[in-house]
Design a protein around this motif. Structure first.
Motif, short mmCIF file in Angstrom:
data_model
loop_
_atom_site.label_atom_id
_atom_site.label_comp_id
_atom_site.label_asym_id
_atom_site.label_seq_id
_atom_site.Cartn_x
_atom_site.Cartn_y
_atom_site.Cartn_z
N PRO A 1 6.95 15.81 -16.24
CA PRO A 1 5.57 16.28 -16.45
C PRO A 1 4.61 15.13 -16.75
O PRO A 1 4.87 14.29 -17.61
N GLY A 2 3.51 15.08 -16.02
CA GLY A 2 2.48 14.08 -16.25
C GLY A 2 2.73 12.73 -15.61
O GLY A 2 1.86 11.86 -15.61
N GLN A 3 3.89 12.53 -15.05
CA GLN A 3 4.26 11.22 -14.52
C GLN A 3 3.37 10.80 -13.34
O GLN A 3 3.09 9.60 -13.17
N SER A 4 2.93 11.75 -12.56
CA SER A 4 2.18 11.42 -11.34
C SER A 4 0.78 10.87 -11.63
O SER A 4 0.15 10.31 -10.73
N VAL B 1 7.91 5.64 -11.02
CA VAL B 1 6.96 5.78 -9.91
C VAL B 1 6.12 7.04 -10.16
O VAL B 1 6.60 8.02 -10.74
N ARG B 2 4.89 7.01 -9.72
CA ARG B 2 3.99 8.16 -9.90
C ARG B 2 4.38 9.32 -8.99
O ARG B 2 3.86 9.47 -7.88
N THR B 3 5.31 10.11 -9.48
CA THR B 3 5.75 11.33 -8.80
C THR B 3 5.77 12.45 -9.83
O THR B 3 5.43 12.24 -11.00
N ASP B 4 6.21 13.61 -9.41
CA ASP B 4 6.31 14.76 -10.32
C ASP B 4 7.72 14.90 -10.89
O ASP B 4 8.12 16.00 -11.30
N LEU B 5 8.46 13.81 -10.97
CA LEU B 5 9.82 13.87 -11.51
C LEU B 5 9.82 14.42 -12.94
O LEU B 5 10.69 15.21 -13.32
N GLY C 1 11.41 17.27 -0.37
CA GLY C 1 10.24 18.12 -0.46
C GLY C 1 9.12 17.56 -1.30
O GLY C 1 8.04 18.18 -1.38
N SER C 2 9.31 16.39 -1.88
CA SER C 2 8.26 15.81 -2.72
C SER C 2 8.59 14.35 -3.02
O SER C 2 9.69 13.87 -2.72
N GLY C 3 7.62 13.67 -3.62
CA GLY C 3 7.84 12.35 -4.20
C GLY C 3 8.41 11.31 -3.26
O GLY C 3 8.02 11.20 -2.09
N ILE C 4 9.34 10.53 -3.78
CA ILE C 4 9.94 9.43 -3.03
C ILE C 4 10.60 9.95 -1.75
O ILE C 4 10.47 9.36 -0.68
N LEU D 1 2.99 5.52 -5.97
CA LEU D 1 4.00 5.89 -4.99
C LEU D 1 3.80 5.14 -3.68
O LEU D 1 4.76 4.66 -3.07
N LYS D 2 2.56 5.03 -3.24
CA LYS D 2 2.27 4.35 -1.97
C LYS D 2 2.73 2.91 -2.01
O LYS D 2 3.32 2.40 -1.04
N ASP D 3 2.51 2.22 -3.13
CA ASP D 3 2.92 0.82 -3.26
C ASP D 3 4.45 0.70 -3.28
O ASP D 3 5.02 -0.22 -2.69
#
Length: 252
Positions: free
Chosen positions: A191-194, A185-189, A14-17, A202-204
């Motif tokens: 807080p603030g990581q994205s 990786v820039r996800t919402d794993l 549902g999100s991220g990777i 994330l795209k890279d």
């Protein structure tokens, strides 16, 4: 790894990777099922994409895993690929008195027992397929731990060891065991990581990972270049230096 014509289950889709891997694999011509707790986020992943499906699943609940697996193989008999991607990560306070183990226990249940239970529920079905694979998503922190999230780091180290063990035990079957070890990786794993530039876009990450999956003889361990710095730290004799750098620079 065959990258088209599969029926693929991705937990944490549902999100991220998980979401981006699901979309990339679907674009290659695979049937993809994303699973997770929140139907709204899963439906956003599959929106306007024929051949993508969403199923709710609580990987912390053994009974729900059994229900989910039975329904899944009935509805998708061609299922041949499992991505154990669902996971949580949070800081723990081991200086508190007393220590609260809520985060610790939730992390181990989600990140270790969840994928073990789900794999156990599906492995007989997977062994019956002409070609099958299980992809366990670990982390660079399996090899150099982040002290502020000890249960998360330990859970990923456990999954690394478990993947190696199953690879050996299943070597004479048609089930291939692959470990995917991302860096931060820039996800919402967390807080603030994205939004923090220190993390890999994330795209890279997805693009470099898909390059590895597209190789016919996909490596047992798939790690982008940024993750290899952690993966090889102990082997190259720089574990202590890398551990200190990682933890001294933490901004959680």
């Amino acid at each position: 790894m065959k990258t088209t014509g599969n029926t693929i289950l991705i937990t944490g889709g549902g999100s991220g990777i998980g979401r981006e891997l699901a979309r990339e694999l679907h674009a290659l011509g695979n049937t993809v099922i994303v699973a997770g707790r929140t139907s709204a986020s899963l439906n956003e992943t599959i929106k306007d994409r024929d051949g993508m499906h969403a199923r709710t699943l609580d990987v912390t609940n053994a009974e729900d895993i059994a229900r989910f697996a039975a329904e899944l193989v009935k509805d998708f008999p061609a299922l041949n690929t499992l991505f154990n991607n669902a996971g949580i990560m949070a800081k723990e306070d081991w200086l508190a008195d007393p220590v609260d183990l809520t985060i610790t226990e939730n992390t181990i249940t989600t990140n270790v027992l969840g994928p073990m239970r789900l794999t156990a529920a599906l492995i007989t079905h997977l062994r019956a397929q002409p070609v099958a694979r299980v992809v366990n998503v670990t982390s660079g922190l399996a090899f150099v731990p982040l002290a502020h999230t000890p249960a998360y780091s330990a859970s990923k180290a456990a999954m690394h060891a478990w993947t190696q063990s199953l690879r050996y035990l299943l070597q004479d079957t048609n089930v291939e065991m692959i470990e995917l070890a991302p860096p931060g990786v820039r996800t919402d794993l967390t807080p603030g990581q994205s939004t923090r530039e220190v993390y890999m876009p994330l795209k890279d990450f997805i693009a470099e990972t898909m390059e590895s999956f597209s190789i016919e003889d996909t490596p047992d361990e798939v790690a982008v270049e940024r993750a290899k710095m952690l993966r090889s730290a102990e082997r190259e004799g720089r574990f202590d230096q890398t551990f200190k750098m990682l933890n001294d620079s933490y901004q959680g």
